[in-house]
Design an enzyme around this catalytic site. Structure first.
Site, PDB file in Angstrom:
ATOM      1  CB  THR A 168     -11.101   4.531  11.692  1.00  0.00           C
ATOM      2  OG1 THR A 168      -9.861   4.776  11.056  1.00  0.00           O
ATOM      3  CG2 THR A 168     -11.757   3.333  11.077  1.00  0.00           C
ATOM      4  NE  ARG A 216       1.495   2.422  13.206  1.00  0.00           N
ATOM      5  CZ  ARG A 216       0.618   3.198  13.842  1.00  0.00           C
ATOM      6  NH1 ARG A 216       1.054   4.102  14.696  1.00  0.00           N
ATOM      7  NH2 ARG A 216      -0.671   3.074  13.624  1.00  0.00           N
ATOM      8  CE  LYS A 235      -7.883   7.147   3.508  1.00  0.00           C
ATOM      9  NZ  LYS A 235      -6.439   6.828   3.504  1.00  0.00           N
ATOM     10  CG  ASP A 282      -4.883   4.742   1.360  1.00  0.00           C
ATOM     11  OD1 ASP A 282      -6.004   5.194   1.092  1.00  0.00           O
ATOM     12  OD2 ASP A 282      -4.454   4.593   2.523  1.00  0.00           O
ATOM     13  CG  ASP A 326     -12.063  17.787  -6.960  1.00  0.00           C
ATOM     14  OD1 ASP A 326     -12.992  18.555  -7.274  1.00  0.00           O
ATOM     15  OD2 ASP A 326     -10.894  18.174  -6.834  1.00  0.00           O
ATOM     16  CE  LYS A 377      -2.463   1.837   3.613  1.00  0.00           C
ATOM     17  NZ  LYS A 377      -2.382   3.318   3.626  1.00  0.00           N
TER      18      LYS A 377
END
Ligand code: C5P
Length: 234
Positions: A121, A213, A63, A61, A66, A34
């Site tokens: 989130t 991580r 996102k 990624d 518009d 990613k």
């Protein structure tokens, strides 16, 4: 739907991401990568081309959000970059999502998978009510956005692993769920509040897990990756 582990390569330079990926060179399985805004804005589209050239699949990624025409044209560029998954905000609404699919679709009819972010989130009920003036329960809002994305022809959503089962109930088993917030049972949670292990994410039916991580900051990233694969894919 092929279950896979997507490694969130949240690095700020090409040098850092390549020295990380070099560790995986001996594996027969190439990690699905990613690329987020930080790395893409730092290095531009060449970072996508180079990671693809090394044989990795890519979830870009970015996102997008518009007006439909702008998103359509931007998606056409991403499609030419040959990414495997890209995404947008469902808050851009149906017309934007349909335009995105048009832009992504190549002349031969193929296109990358397109998934939607529902509510971030980082947005909770209080923030949604105060800042966005949305007063319905957040779970209902997330499912409504997922259903709107499915009706617009998208392939799936990014969601918490805790929402994946409900998304499949509402939008169908084929509608893919890509779930971050993954931690090993004994691992640090960091800033992720609602987490699940790779094995539990498999049990509740996630299609892809996104792991950052727990792999990138591990003493043995390859071992951590293989542990995710063993728990989630095998
Ligand atoms: O390091 P960690 O495993 O928490 O990384 C999770 C990745 O998934 C990060 O790249 C983060 O931006 C992304 N993500 C997330 N929650 C979302 C959407 C994306 O954690 N709702």
């Amino acid at each position: 739907m092929g279950k896979d582990v997507i490694v969130a390569c949240d690095f700020s330079s090409a040098e850092a991401v390549f020295s990380f990926l070099d560790r995986f060179a001996e594996l027969s399985r190439k990690p699905f990568v990613k690329i987020g805004m930080e790395l893409y804005y730092a290095e531009g589209p060449d970072i996508v081309r180079e990671i693809k050239r090394r044989g990795h699949k890519i979830f870009l990624d970015l996102k997008l959000h518009d007006i439909p025409n702008t998103v359509k044209k931007a998606m056409a560029v991403l499609s030419r970059l040959d990414v495997d998954i890209c995404n947008l905000h469902a808050a851009g609404a149906s017309a934007m999502m349909r335009a995105a699919i048009e832009g992504l679709t190549r002349e031969d009819g193929t296109r990358p998978l397109l998934i939607a972010v529902t509510q971030l989130t980082s947005t909770d009920q209080e923030t949604m009510e105060r800042d966005l003036l949305i007063e319905r329960p957040i779970d209902e809002v997330v499912m409504h956005y997922a259903a709107t994305a499915a009706n617009a022809g998208l392939d799936g959503v990014v969601c918490s692993p805790l929402e994946a089962q409900k998304v499949h109930e509402v939008c169908g088993k084929e509608f893919i769920t890509v779930t971050p917030g993954i931690r090993f049972a004994e691992g640090e949670r960091g800033d992720q509040k609602r987490v699940m292990t790779p094995a539990d994410a498999k049990a509740i039916g996630s299609d892809y897990i996104v792991v950052g991580r727990p792999i990138t900051a591990a003493e043995d990233p390859v071992g951590a990756y293989l542990r995710c694969v063993a728990e989630f894919c095998d």
